[in-house]
Design an enzyme around this catalytic site. Structure first.
Site, mmCIF file in Angstrom:
data_model
loop_
_atom_site.group_PDB
_atom_site.id
_atom_site.type_symbol
_atom_site.label_atom_id
_atom_site.label_comp_id
_atom_site.label_asym_id
_atom_site.label_seq_id
_atom_site.Cartn_x
_atom_site.Cartn_y
_atom_site.Cartn_z
ATOM 1 C CE1 TYR A 121 2.420 -7.472 -3.372
ATOM 2 C CE2 TYR A 121 2.464 -5.534 -1.829
ATOM 3 C CZ TYR A 121 1.909 -6.439 -2.633
ATOM 4 O OH TYR A 121 0.545 -6.241 -2.959
ATOM 5 C CE LYS A 154 -6.151 -20.313 -0.265
ATOM 6 N NZ LYS A 154 -7.614 -20.345 -0.322
ATOM 7 C CG ASP A 189 -10.357 -18.495 0.532
ATOM 8 O OD1 ASP A 189 -10.165 -18.538 1.760
ATOM 9 O OD2 ASP A 189 -10.164 -19.569 -0.266
ATOM 10 C CG ASP A 199 -1.480 -3.886 -1.801
ATOM 11 O OD1 ASP A 199 -2.343 -2.833 -1.341
ATOM 12 O OD2 ASP A 199 -0.662 -4.005 -2.573
ATOM 13 C CG ASP A 208 -6.980 -1.105 -2.457
ATOM 14 O OD1 ASP A 208 -6.255 -0.492 -1.586
ATOM 15 O OD2 ASP A 208 -6.813 -0.869 -3.792
HETATM 16 N N1 LIG Z 1 0.931 4.039 -2.003
HETATM 17 C C1 LIG Z 1 1.017 4.141 -3.354
HETATM 18 O O1 LIG Z 1 1.764 4.893 -3.692
HETATM 19 C C2 LIG Z 1 0.147 3.341 -4.260
HETATM 20 C C3 LIG Z 1 0.575 3.659 -5.547
HETATM 21 N N2 LIG Z 1 -0.197 2.866 -6.765
HETATM 22 C C4 LIG Z 1 0.105 3.222 -7.904
HETATM 23 O O2 LIG Z 1 -1.255 4.032 -8.420
HETATM 24 C C5 LIG Z 1 -1.319 4.158 -9.631
HETATM 25 C C6 LIG Z 1 -2.955 3.864 -9.713
HETATM 26 O O3 LIG Z 1 -3.269 2.836 -9.227
HETATM 27 P P1 LIG Z 1 -5.018 2.072 -9.491
HETATM 28 O O4 LIG Z 1 -4.844 0.671 -9.221
HETATM 29 O O5 LIG Z 1 -5.702 3.057 -10.115
HETATM 30 O O6 LIG Z 1 -5.051 2.722 -7.647
HETATM 31 P P2 LIG Z 1 -5.508 4.020 -7.027
HETATM 32 O O7 LIG Z 1 -5.776 3.760 -5.546
HETATM 33 O O8 LIG Z 1 -4.814 5.180 -7.599
HETATM 34 O O9 LIG Z 1 -7.256 4.154 -7.741
HETATM 35 C C7 LIG Z 1 -8.181 3.315 -7.470
HETATM 36 C C8 LIG Z 1 -9.366 3.875 -7.734
HETATM 37 O O10 LIG Z 1 -9.831 4.735 -6.692
HETATM 38 C C9 LIG Z 1 -9.900 6.075 -6.928
HETATM 39 N N3 LIG Z 1 -9.432 7.085 -5.764
HETATM 40 C C10 LIG Z 1 -8.338 6.634 -5.476
HETATM 41 N N4 LIG Z 1 -8.018 7.674 -4.435
HETATM 42 C C11 LIG Z 1 -8.953 8.437 -4.463
HETATM 43 C C12 LIG Z 1 -9.080 9.631 -3.813
HETATM 44 N N5 LIG Z 1 -8.345 10.292 -3.002
HETATM 45 N N6 LIG Z 1 -10.321 10.270 -4.256
HETATM 46 C C13 LIG Z 1 -11.244 9.794 -5.031
HETATM 47 N N7 LIG Z 1 -11.074 8.580 -5.626
HETATM 48 C C14 LIG Z 1 -9.747 8.113 -5.258
HETATM 49 C C15 LIG Z 1 -9.308 6.326 -8.249
HETATM 50 O O11 LIG Z 1 -9.820 7.255 -8.870
HETATM 51 C C16 LIG Z 1 -9.461 4.896 -8.973
HETATM 52 O O12 LIG Z 1 -10.611 4.984 -9.811
HETATM 53 C C17 LIG Z 1 -0.642 2.916 -10.287
HETATM 54 O O13 LIG Z 1 0.638 3.356 -10.907
HETATM 55 C C18 LIG Z 1 -0.205 1.894 -8.917
HETATM 56 O O14 LIG Z 1 1.111 1.414 -9.023
HETATM 57 C C19 LIG Z 1 -1.203 2.211 -5.971
HETATM 58 C C20 LIG Z 1 -1.528 1.956 -4.780
HETATM 59 C C21 LIG Z 1 -0.835 2.500 -3.863
HETATM 60 C C1 LIG Z 2 3.267 -0.712 -4.518
HETATM 61 C C2 LIG Z 2 2.300 -1.093 -3.765
HETATM 62 C C3 LIG Z 2 2.665 -2.124 -2.849
HETATM 63 C C4 LIG Z 2 1.501 0.060 -3.383
HETATM 64 C C5 LIG Z 2 0.081 -0.416 -2.592
HETATM 65 O O1 LIG Z 2 -0.725 -0.757 -3.194
HETATM 66 C C6 LIG Z 2 0.082 -0.195 -1.151
HETATM 67 O O2 LIG Z 2 1.072 0.107 -0.468
HETATM 68 O O3 LIG Z 2 -1.110 -0.142 -0.719
HETATM 69 MG MG LIG Z 3 -2.405 -0.987 -2.234
#
Ligand SMILES: NC(=O)C1=CN([C@@H]2O[C@H](COP(=O)(O)OP(=O)(O)OC[C@H]3O[C@@H](n4cnc5c(N)ncnc54)[C@H](O)[C@@H]3O)[C@@H](O)[C@H]2O)C=CC1
Ligand SMILES: CC(C)CC(=O)C(=O)O
Ligand SMILES: [Mg+2]
Length: 356
Positions: free
Chosen positions: A142, A189, A221, A245, A249
């Protein structure tokens, strides 16, 4: 106790769930007689819209000046769907982690007994699962050099780890393992990646300093497979940024939902407490996000940054009570949940506050 807390809701459901996390901190302060003051700052898409910068200097200055930060999430479909965008919300998140030296991301995979039925994994496999992930947060692919070459026909991201970076996260994980089940699984890995071979070498070198901790090394894996097949075999897991990361998830399915997993990002300065999930565009604005990941992040903030264990336990007990009383947000409801027990985000927040 007098503390100043910075609230950074970010984008999408970050706004919705962080409001509940903040309300929990306010309720705890009132109940235990603490003097918490709050400030708010922009990050992510909302910050780009307002200033052109996903992590404005003003936000960073407020972060450095605060005692702890409650963060939501960043991200917007506008950038996800435009791979050529030069400025992106996630750059703000990575910069915050780097600037604040937040090299250790603690992700507890806590399964509340009441949610045994919420997962698609069988209850007899899940029952008693309790894992603590240490995800390295300021190195790896990253943060390495990235770019395009060959007339834009080739792209690259470089993964790098130094001995020092692996050692400091490794020590944190060993120390945590000592206070828990005394088992550490280091995930890498090393059969393919040079960064992983250094990782394994460093963890192996640390092991004799912690003779009470049993260490095993597992390839990422097979670790991904084992997490779902037999989650109880894991106690503390330490791994690199990218692997951590992805694996966490996946591990959210042990706890029932992405909406249940909190995290603490700690290191050299102010700690940041954040759900592991993102801004969840698919449910933004619907009022159905599960706020418990933010609530449990607030509990980690109280415990880790302020040393307020009783207050943190009070928050966790309120979550337990809410679930025991049968209330669920949609993501953790199952076929047996009556319709009147399925709450939206703010109703879940109110129901939780009344149990603190
Ligand atoms: N730490 C951060 O700020 C992060 C930001 N992102 C960003 O978020 C955006 C969406 O990414 P996704 O891949 O969709 O991951 P996401 O984590 O936002 O969502 C994945 C799935 O989980 C569900 N979900 C997540 N949090 C939930 C909650 N509190 N309650 C109920 N359901 C929940 C969502 O509806 C979706 O179906 C992207 O722009 C990505 O870059 C993704 C992961 C971490
Ligand atoms: C921008 C990403 C590194 C955010 C994410 O998926 C996380 O921190 O879990
Ligand atoms: Mg993440």
């Amino acid at each position: 106790m007098k503390k100043n807390i910075l609230i950074v809701p970010g984008d999408g459901i970050g706004q919705e769930v962080t409001a509940v996390g903040k309300a929990v901190l306010e309720k705890i302060a009132a109940k235990f007689g603490h003097d918490f003051t709050y400030d708010e700052a922009l990050m992510g898409h909302v910050a780009i819209e307002a200033t052109g910068n996903p992590l404005p200097n003003e936000t960073l200055a407020k972060m450095r000046a605060s005692d702890a930060i409650l963060f939501g999430a960043v991200g917007h479909p506008k950038y996800d769907n435009d791979p050529t965008a030069k400025v992106r919300p996630e750059q703000g998140l990575l910069k915050m982690r780097k600037e604040l030296g937040l090299y250790a991301n603690l992700r507890p995979i806590k399964l509340f007994d009441e949610l045994l039925g919420a997962s698609s994994i069988r209850p007899e496999i899940l029952k008693g699962s309790d894992i603590l992930f240490f995800r390295e947060l300021t190195g790896d692919i990253y943060f390495g050099e990235k770019g395009r070459k060959n007339d834009n026909n080739t792209a690259y991201d470089i993964a790098e780890y130094s001995r020092y970076e692996v050692e400091r996260i490794g020590r944190k994980a060993f120390e945590a393992a000592r206070t828990r089940g005394k088992k550490l699984c280091s995930v890498d890995k090393a059969n393919v990646l040079e960064t992983s071979r250094l990782w394994r070498e460093v963890i192996q070198a640390l092991a004799p300093e912690y003779p009470d901790v049993t260490v095993e090394h597992q390839f990422v894996d097979s670790a991904a497979m084992m997490l779902i097949k037999d989650p109880r075999r894991f106690d503390v897991v330490v791994t690199a940024n990218l692997f951590g990361d992805i694996l966490t998830d996946e591990a959210s399915q042990i706890a029932g939902s992405m909406g249940m997993l909190a995290s603490a990002s700690v290191g050299d300065s102010t700690g940041v407490y954040e759900p592991i999930h993102g801004s969840a565009h698919d449910i933004t604005g619907k009022g159905i996000a599960n706020p418990l990941a933010s609530v449990l992040s607030a509990a980690l903030l109280l415990d880790i940054s302020f040393g307020l264990k009783e207050e943190a336990d009070t928050v966790i007990a309120a979550v337990e009570k809410l679930l025991k009383d049968g209330f669920r947000t949609r993501d953790i409801a199952d076929a047996n949940t009556p319709a009147d027990k399925i709450l939206n985000t703010s109703a879940a927040g109110e129901a939780l506050l009344s149990r603190i």
